[in-house]
Design an enzyme around this catalytic site. Structure first.
Site, short mmCIF file in Angstrom:
data_model
loop_
_atom_site.label_atom_id
_atom_site.label_comp_id
_atom_site.label_asym_id
_atom_site.label_seq_id
_atom_site.Cartn_x
_atom_site.Cartn_y
_atom_site.Cartn_z
CD GLU A 176 36.36 45.74 37.46
OE1 GLU A 176 37.22 44.84 37.42
OE2 GLU A 176 35.50 45.91 36.57
NE ARG A 180 39.89 44.01 36.74
CZ ARG A 180 40.05 44.48 35.51
NH1 ARG A 180 41.26 44.57 35.00
NH2 ARG A 180 39.02 44.85 34.78
CD GLU A 446 33.99 37.68 29.11
OE1 GLU A 446 34.32 38.33 30.12
OE2 GLU A 446 34.36 38.00 27.94
CB THR A 535 33.84 36.61 37.91
OG1 THR A 535 33.20 36.85 36.65
CG2 THR A 535 34.35 37.91 38.50
#
Length: 545
Positions: A176, A180, A446, A535
């Site tokens: 994460e 991020r 998504e 992502t």
């Protein structure tokens, strides 16, 4: 110039450019002889202005496509960090202005009630800490930059410079924080050329490397940034597949920027170990042990939670490295064959294509997370780079995207549930089944992400119209008057969808960014030949190797 490229000789650069120009010339001459041209959206110029379509009629059947043909020659563009920041002109049309308005609404609420916290709890007007790293600020940086929100970007930039504490005594998740925070710092550096972002990214990279102090090439899932010590998660000894196999784009980019291979080497070793691990037709179990480096066999095979972005990064690593590491492409294609054989099904009665799961690696379940909807964009991106036979991958992308869109359009709120099950029993009238515990919506990106990919790669405005309907639903059911946006409990309940008191950082960092790019008049504003998105929707440059 990008520091990695300083290590390349001018002779090699000029030779590559010369070869490219010669190929372009030969291709153009061949097309002129045949009277054939390659239809593509115009590059470096805006397309016709597209105003909002309030009551757009969206086809309920997937189009076979083809409005353009796949480029016969796709060439990596050498991205240069030459000290000059990128300039973006801001919103071009009413739809983009609506998205910017939405972003500012969310950002203002975050600033007022949760400044410096990881995310906003919009119902109680409080901040929520996860890692203590200001996730919403860092996730939002490149979104604001691309939207042309200079004052807001400056405010966030100054917080990172003066307030971000990367040495806090917190256990953080390697995955994460990499996607991020490290990804957000790197993309902000590439766009703004502000060295402060690179300095922070380097410090963070050094601290995250301590997750790799295991007895194998596999990192621990968690790391304490202050003590610089990796550890397994609290719930068990294993890391998940996505946690260890979705850090490579970021670590490679950092190595190339600072000229130190240690980050890339550690992350690449993970991909190499998984590459050499036995698989079921290219499909990989969702758990792996950091101490032994072994997969936990018999676990679920899925493209959903805990495994999804492994498959995404196989393709994107191949693209990022200038399509020079073909084993990554081969692993992606091998996995795609496994997906088609074991996971790809069609529901009844309307033949919706979906990607299910293999429970215990053997029993098929018609369950698909909304997370899986990213794969439509991945399929289209692979098609763009020449993968598949003819339009096979593009057709699969459109079929899956059509299903994901149905997960929105068949719900009373026009918002998708977190998880859907698909009907495989003949004689029933519903394709999509939503169980009570699966009906929440977390403001996820998504489907919008894949709409953007298909829009950029085909130039078709139908994807914009589909996205606009989804954006309107977010505005209607998740926007609060003065408190930002909230995820909801039940997409099937129009009168009382239920507020979950959470506005995730990815709503600003991914969802609203993809909406903005989807509605841009120029589909190639962030050209996939130049940029590869991590992502978490943070753009990083495509490299030559």
């Amino acid at each position: 110039m990008h520091r990695y490229y300083q290590m390349q000789t001018e002779k090699n650069k000029l030779s590559a450019i010369k070869d490219f120009l010669e190929k372009q010339k030969e291709q153009k001459e061949a097309e002129e002889k045949q009277g054939v041209g390659i239809e593509r959206p115009p590059e470096n110029k805006l397309l016709d202005r597209q105003l909002p379509v309030e009551n757009a009629q969206i086809s309920q059947k997937p189009d076979k496509h083809i409005e353009i043909t796949r480029p016969a020659l796709v060439v990596n563009v050498l991205h240069q960090d030459n000290g000059q920041p990128y300039n973006f002109s801001g919103p071009q049309n009413d739809r983009q202005k609506a998205v910017v308005n939405g972003f500012l609404h969310a950002w203002t609420a975050y600033k007022k009630h949760a400044w410096g916290y990881d995310q906003l709890r919009p119902i109680t007007n409080t901040g929520h800490e996860w890692f203590g790293l200001g996730l919403t600020i860092i996730d939002s940086l490149d979104t604001m930059y691309i939207m042309g929100l200079k004052d807001e970007f400056k405010l966030a930039r100054d917080w990172v410079d003066t307030k971000l504490n990367l040495a806090s005594n917190n256990d953080v998740n390697l995955f994460e924080v990499t996607i991020r925070v490290l990804g957000g710092l790197l993309s902000s550096y590439h766009l703004s050329q502000d060295e402060m972002f690179l300095t922070k990214a380097t410090e963070l990279g050094d601290r995250l490397l301590n997750a790799f102090h295991s007895h194998s090439a596999i990192p621990y899932s968690d790391v304490n940034l202050f003590h610089r010590k990796g550890k397994p998660p609290k719930w068990g000894p294993d890391s998940t597949l996505s946690e260890v196999a979705t850090i490579q784009l970021e670590f490679r980019d950092l190595s190339r920027l600072v000229g130190d291979p240690k980050y890339e080497a550690k992350a690449a070793a993970v991909s190499e170990l998984i590459h050499n691990t036995p698989k079921l037709a290219g499909l990989v179990p969702m758990f792996i042990n950091a101490q032994s480096g072994r997969m936990k066999n018999g676990t679920t095979l899925t493209l959903g939670a805990r495994a999804d972005s492994y498959y995404e990064y196989l393709l994107k690593q191949w693209i990022q490295t200038g399509r020079t590491q073909d084993w990554l492409k081969d692993d992606y294609l091998h996995a795609l064959e496994g997906i088609k054989k074991h996971l790809w099904r069609k529901s009844g009665p309307n033949n919706l294509s979906f990607i299910g799961e293999l429970l215990w690696s053997r029993n098929f379940s018609p369950k698909m997370d909304h997370l899986v909807c990213y794969f439509a964009g991945a399929l289209a991106l692979g098609w763009h780079y020449g993968l598949g036979n003819g339009t096979e991958h593009l057709d699969m992308a459109n079929e899956l995207l059509h299903t994901c869109y149905q997960m929105y359009s068949q719900m009373p709120t026009f918002l998708s549930p977190e998880i859907a099950h698909f009907n495989l029993v003949p004689g029933t009238d519903k394709d999509i089944i939503v169980k009570a515990g699966d009906s929440h919506n977390l403001l996820r990106p998504e489907t919008v992400e894949s709409l953007y990919y298909l829009y950029q790669l085909t130039g078709s405005k139908k994807y914009q119209d589909m996205g606009w309907k989804i954006f309107e639903a977010f505005e209607k059911y998740t926007r609060l008057e003065e408190q930002g946006y909230t995820s909801i409990n039940d997409v099937k309940n129009v009168k009382s969808p239920g507020w979950r008191n959470s506005m995730e950082s990815f709503f600003l960092g991914e969802t609203l960014k993809y909406f903005y790019l989807l509605f841009d008049d120029n589909p190639k504003l962030m050209d996939f030949d130049t940029w590869v998105f991590n992502t978490e929707a943070h753009p990083l440059p495509v490299l030559l190797s």
